[in-house]
Design an enzyme around this catalytic site. Structure first.
Site, PDB file in Angstrom:
ATOM      1  N   CYS A 155       0.836  -1.197   0.000  1.00 20.18           N
ATOM      2  CA  CYS A 155       0.000   0.000   0.000  1.00 20.18           C
ATOM      3  C   CYS A 155       0.879   1.259   0.000  1.00 20.18           C
ATOM      4  O   CYS A 155       1.838   1.336   0.776  1.00 20.18           O
ATOM      5  CB  CYS A 155      -0.914  -0.011   1.225  1.00 20.18           C
ATOM      6  SG  CYS A 155      -1.926   1.467   1.314  1.00 20.18           S
ATOM      7  N   GLU A 185       2.986  -5.759   8.734  1.00 14.17           N
ATOM      8  CA  GLU A 185       3.361  -4.392   8.319  1.00 14.17           C
ATOM      9  C   GLU A 185       4.466  -3.836   9.216  1.00 14.17           C
ATOM     10  O   GLU A 185       5.421  -3.220   8.731  1.00 14.17           O
ATOM     11  CB  GLU A 185       2.128  -3.472   8.383  1.00 14.17           C
ATOM     12  CG  GLU A 185       2.469  -2.055   7.909  1.00 14.17           C
ATOM     13  CD  GLU A 185       1.399  -1.033   8.257  1.00 14.17           C
ATOM     14  OE1 GLU A 185       0.200  -1.313   8.091  1.00 14.17           O
ATOM     15  OE2 GLU A 185       1.777   0.068   8.707  1.00 14.17           O
ATOM     16  N   SER A 381     -10.549  -4.459   5.466  1.00 12.71           N
ATOM     17  CA  SER A 381     -10.395  -5.608   4.570  1.00 12.71           C
ATOM     18  C   SER A 381     -11.665  -6.453   4.507  1.00 12.71           C
ATOM     19  O   SER A 381     -11.642  -7.594   4.076  1.00 12.71           O
ATOM     20  CB  SER A 381      -9.201  -6.459   5.021  1.00 12.71           C
ATOM     21  OG  SER A 381      -9.283  -6.700   6.402  1.00 12.71           O
TER      22      SER A 381
HETATM   23  S1  SF4 Z   1      -5.641   0.180   5.955  1.00 12.59           S
HETATM   24 FE1  SF4 Z   1      -5.755   0.192   3.722  1.00 12.59          FE
HETATM   25  S2  SF4 Z   1      -5.151   2.266   3.074  1.00 12.59           S
HETATM   26 FE2  SF4 Z   1      -4.498   1.974   5.193  1.00 12.59          FE
HETATM   27  S3  SF4 Z   1      -2.365   1.273   5.028  1.00 12.59           S
HETATM   28 FE3  SF4 Z   1      -3.654  -0.565   5.202  1.00 12.59          FE
HETATM   29  S4  SF4 Z   1      -4.078  -1.151   3.107  1.00 12.59           S
HETATM   30 FE4  SF4 Z   1      -3.330   0.971   3.037  1.00 12.59          FE
END
Ligand code: SF4
Length: 415
Positions: A155, A185, A381
């Protein structure tokens, strides 16, 4: 009725079964007719049931982008082996569907190997999930000569955090990452800063307070033991807290992120004095993404309502979904469910208990009143179709027929 205005938005091609007749339609109507900053909730009345839905929920930009790439890759490469490093996003329905269609997952969310790298060669396709991946994984992929340009779903809001961190690092700041250490992440963020940068992951404000004792030299021992696995190699607790900058995983709770930033500012002020403060702490605004901010802001618009029961849908390992659950739990009886399938019957529900990290069974969970107010929402999601099936199931349990056309016609009357 006013004519619906058209706004230009980036559109994605996603499988139709993730959309829905009521939820997606209401979302589209609001998007084209309202200001982006209108956070008021949607109210849908079906017989004696009121469903309150926050303005923003469900698939975000990064998730749509990742899903589009996965399905397109499947369609365009029927004869190739297609691998995903790990879950593309944290939604079990989406991941299961991709597996069924032939995508093979290399690792579990925990990082545990499912398929060893030695089985992959340069003719294979490897998709990078929306959370990004670690430098170590990228090195392996590059060494094998696998091209990822068209299959990297990282992202842009995650990449933005990496850029922010690397900018701070160039100016010799130590990076404090507020995030969940076990989340893909956060692992990717930690790993994507250049290796010489001192960096440390903290989970919450309690850990920020503990860390501040080391910054202020009030505590010396056990630093490496306490933050084991969450500090960069050669981290030097004596030298590496002279200049700090804070970044976050994109999906943390906004208040906690703010509290942590304010807290570290006070700590550095205490250590170096107000006049020198700007030389010792970087002026970083939070790095939460737009979807996290919008989803949390819109769910907070509901806290003063008389909600009888809230359902939040999403993967149990989804960080942004769990923040929505935390907010709701402060105000209402809330069930965190992975999908409508967890409503086993009108008498029984299986839901996820975040404190104990296990699913639990609950009986007689549906209220019995003349008028009932439900809050339903999903994480970034969660497909709209899951939320719609949830609404349908609740209506079925209360014997309330649904006329989808009429619901949309009634909804459009306000514009
Ligand atoms: S929630 Fe969605 S827009 Fe936010 S960082 Fe994660 S994937 Fe990207």
């Amino acid at each position: 009725m006013k004519k619906t205005k058209k706004k230009k938005l980036k559109s994605f091609v996603l499988p139709k079964y993730y959309e829905s007749k009521i939820i997606s339609e209401v979302k589209n109507i609001r998007t084209v007719n309202e200001k982006r900053t209108d956070y008021s909730p949607t109210k849908l009345t079906i017989g004696k049931l009121n469903f309150y839905i926050p303005k923003y929920f469900g698939f975000c930009f990064g998730v749509k982008n990742a899903i589009e790439i996965c399905y397109k890759t499947l369609e365009e490469n029927p004869d190739k082996n297609i691998y995903l490093i790990s879950e593309v996003i944290h939604n079990p329905d989406v991941n299961d569907d991709l597996k069924e269609k032939g995508i093979i997952f290399l690792q579990k969310s925990s990082g545990e190997t499912i398929v060893p790298w030695k089985n992959i060669d340069k003719n294979d396709i490897v998709i990078i999930p929306a959370f990004g991946t670690t430098k170590e994984n990228m090195e392996i992929i590059n060494k094998k000569g696998i091209k990822t340009k068209s299959y990297d779903t990282t992202c842009p809001f995650v990449t933005k955090v990496w850029n922010r961190g690397n900018y701070l690092a160039e100016k010799n700041y130590t990076i404090i990452i507020h995030g969940k250490p076990e989340h893909e992440e956060t692992k990717a963020t930690f790993s994507n800063f250049s290796s010489e940068i001192p960096r440390i992951i903290i989970k919450n404000i309690q850990e920020a307070k503990l860390l501040s004792k080391y910054i202020l030299d009030e505590r010396k021992k056990d630093f490496k033991k306490i933050f084991k696995g969450r500090i960069s190699e050669n981290f030097n607790q004596k030298k590496d807290f002279k200049k700090i900058g804070v970044v976050n995983q994109t999906t943390m709770l906004a208040e906690e992120t703010q509290e942590i930033s304010n807290f570290f500012e006070k700590i550095m002020e205490k250590k170096y004095g107000i006049d020198n403060l700007k030389n010792h702490i970087a002026n970083t605004r939070d790095t939460l993404c737009y979807a996290t901010n919008e989803n949390q802001t819109s769910i907070k618009q509901l806290i003063d309502l008389d909600i009888d029961l809230a359902f939040i849908t999403g993967g149990y390992n989804s960080s942004n979904t769990s923040q929505l659950v935390k907010i709701c739990e402060n105000y209402f009886k809330t069930y965190f469910i992975s999908s409508e399938k967890k409503l086993i019957s009108e008498k029984e529900i299986i839901h996820f208990d975040m404190a104990d990290k296990i699913e639990k069974k609950h009986l007689n969970y549906l209220p019995n009143k003349k008028k009932i107010n439900f809050l339903i929402s999903g994480g970034a999601s969660c497909p709209d179709s899951v939320l719609e099936r949830l609404l349908e199931k609740i209506c079925k349990y209360y014997n309330q027929p649904i006329d989808k056309k009429k619901i949309i016609q009634d909804f459009l009357k306000k514009y």
